[in-house]
Enzyme design. Sequence first.
Site, PDB file in Angstrom:
ATOM      1  N   TYR A   9      -6.861   7.553  -0.278  1.00  0.00           N
ATOM      2  CA  TYR A   9      -6.493   6.380   0.535  1.00  0.00           C
ATOM      3  C   TYR A   9      -7.736   5.794   1.223  1.00  0.00           C
ATOM      4  O   TYR A   9      -7.937   4.575   1.245  1.00  0.00           O
ATOM      5  CB  TYR A   9      -5.453   6.830   1.562  1.00  0.00           C
ATOM      6  CG  TYR A   9      -4.881   5.764   2.458  1.00  0.00           C
ATOM      7  CD1 TYR A   9      -3.907   4.879   1.986  1.00  0.00           C
ATOM      8  CD2 TYR A   9      -5.269   5.670   3.794  1.00  0.00           C
ATOM      9  CE1 TYR A   9      -3.349   3.919   2.837  1.00  0.00           C
ATOM     10  CE2 TYR A   9      -4.721   4.721   4.640  1.00  0.00           C
ATOM     11  CZ  TYR A   9      -3.758   3.846   4.153  1.00  0.00           C
ATOM     12  OH  TYR A   9      -3.213   2.902   4.999  1.00  0.00           O
ATOM     13  N   MET A  18      -9.134  13.295   7.154  1.00  0.00           N
ATOM     14  CA  MET A  18      -8.867  14.510   6.385  1.00  0.00           C
ATOM     15  C   MET A  18      -7.538  14.383   5.630  1.00  0.00           C
ATOM     16  O   MET A  18      -6.557  13.900   6.191  1.00  0.00           O
ATOM     17  CB  MET A  18      -8.783  15.680   7.377  1.00  0.00           C
ATOM     18  CG  MET A  18      -8.772  17.025   6.749  1.00  0.00           C
ATOM     19  SD  MET A  18      -9.096  18.276   8.010  1.00  0.00           S
ATOM     20  CE  MET A  18      -7.482  18.441   8.728  1.00  0.00           C
ATOM     21  N   GLY A  61       0.824  -1.206   0.000  1.00  0.00           N
ATOM     22  CA  GLY A  61       0.000   0.000   0.000  1.00  0.00           C
ATOM     23  C   GLY A  61       0.853   1.250   0.000  1.00  0.00           C
ATOM     24  O   GLY A  61       2.034   1.215   0.377  1.00  0.00           O
TER      25      GLY A  61
END
Length: 241
Positions: free
Chosen positions: A147, A142, A84
Site C-alpha cells: 500500500y 509497518m 483504493g
Amino acid sequence: MARTALVTGGTRGIGAAISIALKNAGFAVAAAYYGDDDAAQLFKADTGIYVFKLNVDDFAACQSSFAQVEKDLGPIDVLVNNAGITRDAMLHKMDLDSWNATITTNLNSVFHTTRTLIEGMRARGFGRIINISSINGQKGQMGQSNYCAAKAGMIGFTKALAQESAAKGITVNAIAPGYIATDMVKAMPEDVLNNRILPHIPVGRLGEPEEIARCVVFLASDEAGFITGSTLSANGGQYMA
Ligand code: NDP
C-alpha cells in the site's frame, strides 16, 4: 454549463463525501463504484448523483465507461482517483496476489483512468486531476509495504504529470489523508484505535470524510490554477511532510 467531475470509488466512504461535495459546489458528478451494488443504489437514490459500475483495474473498461459518461454528462474536466484497497501483511508473509492487487487497484488504476482522459483535457486546455494518496505513502507503515509503495507512487506520478500538463491548463495534485472515520477505520478494534492511533494524532480525533472532500473541492475549482504538483496533507498533525 457545469463542469463534469468523475470520482472513482465515489459511492462509499471518502469517495461518497467527495461526490456530494462536488455536486454541492455545482459540478455534474459521475460516481463510479466497483462491487457494492446496494450501497451504490442507496447513494444514487439519496443524492440523485449519476452512478456507474467500473473496475479501475481494467483499462478497457475505463475507456468504454468514461466515453459513455461523456456522452451522458459532457466532457470530464475533473478526475478524482479515489478508489483504493488494502491487503496488509508483513512483507515476509505477503503473497504475490496481495502485492499485485494493491499495486493494481491503487496505482495502475491511476494510469488507466488518467491516460483515458488526459488527451481530452489537453485538447480543451483545462483539467483538474486529484489523486487520493495516504499519509502512509509519505511516512511508511509497518505491514503495508504494498500500500505504501502504491500511495508513494501516486505522489511521484502527480509531480511528473503536473510538469507535463501545466502549460495546458491542467493541474495535478495529491491529497494525503490521515486516519479518516470510514467503515474501514471504524472496523478496527476499539483498543487499537484508542491506544495506538488516536494518541499519535495531535488534534485528538479521526478526520471526517467531509474534511477530505473540502480539500478536493478547493483543488477542483477554476480558482486553484496556480497549485499543481503539490501533496496536501490532511492528517490532524500526525505527520508533517
Ligand atoms: P473504502 O474502503 O470505504 O472505499 C473504497 C472505495 O474504492 C469503494 O468505493 C470501492 O467500491 C472502491 N474500489 C475498491 N476496489 C475497486 C476497484 N477495483 N475498482 C473500482 N473501485 C474500487 O475506502 P475509504 O473511503 O476509506 O478510502 C478512499 C481512499 O482514501 C482510498 O484510496 C484509501 O486508500 C484512501 N485513504 C483512506 C484513509 C482512511 O483512513 N480511510 C486514509 C488515507 C487514505 P465499492 O463501493 O463498490 O466497494
